[in-house]
Design an enzyme around this catalytic site. Structure first.
Site, PDB file in Angstrom:
ATOM      1  N   GLU A 156       1.181   5.640   0.713  1.00 58.29           N
ATOM      2  CA  GLU A 156       0.638   6.857   1.306  1.00 58.29           C
ATOM      3  C   GLU A 156       0.995   8.065   0.447  1.00 58.29           C
ATOM      4  O   GLU A 156       2.131   8.201  -0.012  1.00 58.29           O
ATOM      5  CB  GLU A 156       1.201   7.078   2.713  1.00 58.29           C
TER       6      GLU A 156
ATOM      7  N   PHE B 167      12.806  15.210   9.041  1.00 58.96           N
ATOM      8  CA  PHE B 167      11.561  14.520   9.373  1.00 58.96           C
ATOM      9  C   PHE B 167      11.736  13.649  10.607  1.00 58.96           C
ATOM     10  O   PHE B 167      10.872  13.622  11.496  1.00 58.96           O
ATOM     11  CB  PHE B 167      11.125  13.629   8.206  1.00 58.96           C
TER      12      PHE B 167
ATOM     13  N   ASP C 261      -2.755  16.144  15.156  1.00 59.27           N
ATOM     14  CA  ASP C 261      -2.198  17.333  15.791  1.00 59.27           C
ATOM     15  C   ASP C 261      -3.080  18.536  15.497  1.00 59.27           C
ATOM     16  O   ASP C 261      -3.732  18.605  14.445  1.00 59.27           O
ATOM     17  CB  ASP C 261      -0.786  17.621  15.260  1.00 59.27           C
TER      18      ASP C 261
ATOM     19  N   HIS D 234       3.805  -0.914   3.759  1.00 55.82           N
ATOM     20  CA  HIS D 234       3.130   0.356   3.465  1.00 55.82           C
ATOM     21  C   HIS D 234       4.211   1.394   3.200  1.00 55.82           C
ATOM     22  O   HIS D 234       5.008   1.713   4.090  1.00 55.82           O
ATOM     23  CB  HIS D 234       2.270   0.769   4.659  1.00 55.82           C
TER      24      HIS D 234
ATOM     25  N   SER E 142       0.860  -1.181   0.000  1.00 53.39           N
ATOM     26  CA  SER E 142       0.000   0.000   0.000  1.00 53.39           C
ATOM     27  C   SER E 142       0.892   1.225   0.000  1.00 53.39           C
ATOM     28  O   SER E 142       2.076   1.151   0.337  1.00 53.39           O
ATOM     29  CB  SER E 142      -0.942   0.000   1.204  1.00 53.39           C
TER      30      SER E 142
ATOM     31  N   ARG F  35      -5.126  10.243  16.306  1.00 53.25           N
ATOM     32  CA  ARG F  35      -5.415  11.383  17.167  1.00 53.25           C
ATOM     33  C   ARG F  35      -5.148  12.670  16.417  1.00 53.25           C
ATOM     34  O   ARG F  35      -5.957  13.584  16.401  1.00 53.25           O
ATOM     35  CB  ARG F  35      -4.548  11.343  18.436  1.00 53.25           C
TER      36      ARG F  35
END
Length: 281
Positions: free
Chosen positions: A9, A207, A100, A257, A7, A98
């Site tokens: 992103e 990052f 940011d 992923h 998969s 959740r």
């Protein structure tokens, strides 16, 4: 090895030229027959329109799409409305986070943890969505301890998560330890490793410092030693990440992923080295 699901992103582009570029990137990556493609969601829902627009395009291209969905700062009413929108679009997979808040905002909202969001989605929509959650093999940077982080992961599983995708990492032992520790807690969710190709030393280190992902010292030193030699950095990165993928598969990882950063070249080359890319991809 070759049968494991893949998969990808993507993040929603900010400009028309980025949208066109991402369309071309997706078409190249579709040659790898991904199980689904996920689209990130900005802090406080700041990319809501771009996220949903990109998800619509992926669905229209005949691919499975997963919308990232964050809850911090959100109300139940807003989440309920967005879930209905996603269902109407034909989305069947969510990455529940959740998230940011944008800088300068207080917490607010009616959800404190990702487990609260997962429980709400299940209560509102039953089994309409396959729910992915996040996992942190090297411990979430805001967790009080590794044990507290594992307990938070277990809470997401109990709330109704189907599977998990990890933060990226380059130490396979961290992944295996997290998976095994979760199993000892009775959490048997499939934990899919998140893979970040290395294409830029500066970008990777920035990052990683921001999100708490560890770049092993030997990798960091080699990257720094290459200086501005972009080709050597890319070649080294391909070797490191390909070897990581091979070890993860050998150790029983259920899928992979890829965090593509809206690029295709590195992911395609890693797939080729793993024997996953068809000729000409």
């Amino acid at each position: 090895m070759n049968a494991l699901p893949l998969s990808f992103e993507f993040f929603p582009p900010k400009a028309p030229e980025g949208t066109e570029k991402l369309r071309a990137v997706r078409q190249r990556l579709y040659a790898l027959a991904p199980e689904f493609c996920s689209v990130t969601y900005g802090a406080g829902g700041s990319t809501h329109e771009g996220t949903f627009a990109t998800v619509r395009e992926i669905l229209a291209e005949g691919q499975g799409a997963a919308a990232h969905f964050s809850c911090i700062g959100a109300t139940r009413e807003r989440v309920r409305a967005q879930l209905a929108e996603l269902q109407a679009m034909g989305v069947r997979r969510l990455v529940a986070l959740r998230g940011d808040l944008p800088s300068g905002y207080g917490l607010g909202g009616e959800f404190q943890y990702a487990s609260d969001l997962v429980a709400f989605i299940r209560a509102e929509t039953g089994r309409a969505f396959h729910i992915e959650v996040a996992a942190y093999p090297e411990t979430h940077p805001q967790a009080r301890s590794p044990e507290a982080d594992l307990q938070a992961f277990a809470a997401k599983a109990r709330a109704g998560a189907d599977s998990a995708i990890t933060q990226y990492f380059y130490n396979a032992d961290a992944y295996f330890r997290f998976r095994d520790d979760a199993l000892r807690l009775g959490v048997a969710l499939p934990v899919v490793p998140g893979i970040m190709p290395i294409t830029s030393a500066t970008q990777l280190l920035r990052f990683s410092d921001a999100c708490g992902a560890e770049v092993p010292r030997w990798v960091r030193l080699r990257l720094q030693a290459f200086g501005d030699d972009a080709e050597s950095i890319k070649a080294f990165g391909l070797d490191v990440v390909t070897a990581l993928c091979e070890r993860l598969v050998q150790g029983g990882a259920p899928a992979r992923h890829f965090y593509t950063m809206n690029q295709s070249a590195a992911t395609l080359e890693i797939a080729r080295r793993l024997g996953l890319a068809p000729a000409g991809a």
